[in-house]
Design an enzyme around this catalytic site. Structure first.
Site: not given
Ligand code: GLU
Length: 332
Positions: A71, A74, A196, A248, A266
């Site tokens: 993430s 992002k 993604y 988060y 994560v």
């Molecule tokens: N590839 C993970 C998902 O989309 C990313 C999660 C993350 O790092 O928050 O569930």
């Protein structure tokens, strides 16, 4: 140089050694296991890297071990989308309101029907849709190139993690359908989801995250390679969203305690930005229940307190203060 600059209160390398030793004592938390490939990660490595906007890198521990960016990507794709289609169009598709929900929540703003913000999966998938609309089949190449420029070295994708994400990403596909329904994602949605999953599977190290952070801190200019990577206006908006939504559903506590824009993933990485001054990267794959690296959070908390990095810290009057930790010790 005057005395203040040549005689730091406490050098950054000593601080990093101390913070690393303290945070290493935190042994709780679990490695992410929502896909089999991540569950295989060795829980032991722990590294902290700090890159300055003057192009110096300080590291301690396992800062050169690759892991998937997840993430953290992002924040960087949001920056790219802002540059590509502009703020108004990005805001039309994705909001900037903290959701207080977990990253993979199937939750949308009830008034606008948009994803709350680009740091939750729904927002990031809508952002991937924008990159896809503009770049077509070249979208992943554009992302990989830009991430590599921000890190200052060529990065690559971990194929096994990508296949695992793509094979098991049903929840993200469900989010994709809802985005199409809400007009925030164009058909065919599979190409945005594929982008993604790929962007999440790019491998980085803690040192890379520090340099990427320093690139954002340095107004979009990579301070090590000297190359302009991101547009300055996009960097400002990206930091704002990282500050309010990057950790988060721990983002409020983080802003209160640590007080620097950051994004975690994560895979165990956290990227932090001290505007105009530093990029910080940490890696330790054991996660707390909110999905943030336990040792990473601890390291940031200690570093912020030790160096006065909190954006509203009264002891931090600006760059001269942080600079004092990086000054050369006088010789002889
Ligand atoms: N590839 C993970 C998902 O989309 C990313 C999660 C993350 O790092 O928050 O569930």
């Amino acid at each position: 140089m005057d005395d203040f600059e040549t005689m730091p209160v406490f050098g950054v390398d000593a601080i990093l050694r101390d913070v690393h030793a303290q945070a290493l004592g935190r042994e709780e938390g679990e490695v992410a296991d929502y896909i089999p490939e991540l569950a295989k990660a060795d829980p032991a490595p722990f590294g902290i890297a700090v890159a300055t906007s003057r192009g110096r890198l300080h590291e301690i521990g396992d800062t050169r071990i690759p892991f998937t960016i997840q993430s953290v990507s992002k924040a960087l794709t949001y920056c790219m989308a802002l540059e590509l289609v502009g703020r108004a169009e990005v805001l039309r598709r994705v909001g900037v309101e903290p959701s207080g929900d977990p990253f993979n929540a199937i939750e949308f703003d009830p008034l606008t029907r948009r994803p709350y913000n680009p740091m939750v999966n729904a927002g990031a998938i809508a952002i991937a849709g924008i990159l896809r609309d503009v770049h077509g089949d070249g979208a992943f190449g554009a992302v990989l190139t830009r991430f590599s420029e921000a890190a200052g070295r060529p990065l690559a994708m971990n194929e096994a993690v990508y296949s695992s994400e793509a094979a098991t990403g049903h929840r993200n596909r469900a989010i994709g359908h809802l985005l199409v329904g809400a007009g925030a994602l164009a058909e065919p949605m599979d190409s945005a989801l594929d982008l993604y999953f790929r962007q999440c599977s790019i491998e980085v190290t803690a040192a890379d995250l520090a340099v990427m952070g320093a690139t954002i801190a340095h107004l979009g200019d990579n301070p090590i390679t000297g190359r302009q990577v991101f547009d300055v206006a996009a960097v400002r908006d990206t930091q704002a969203v990282m500050f309010t939504c990057g950790m988060y559903d721990y983002s409020g506590n983080w802003a209160f305690d640590v007080g620097v824009p950051a994004k975690s993933g994560v895979g165990g990485g956290i990227l932090g930005v001290v505007n105009r001054q530093l990029g910080i990267g940490t890696y330790s794959p054991r996660l707390d229940r909110k999905g943030n690296s336990v040792r990473g959070v601890e390291a940031f908390r200690l570093l912020s307190a030790e160096m006065g990095l909190h954006s509203f810290d009264l002891t931090n009057p600006g760059s001269a203060f942080v600079d004092s930790f990086f000054a050369e010790m006088p010789r002889g």
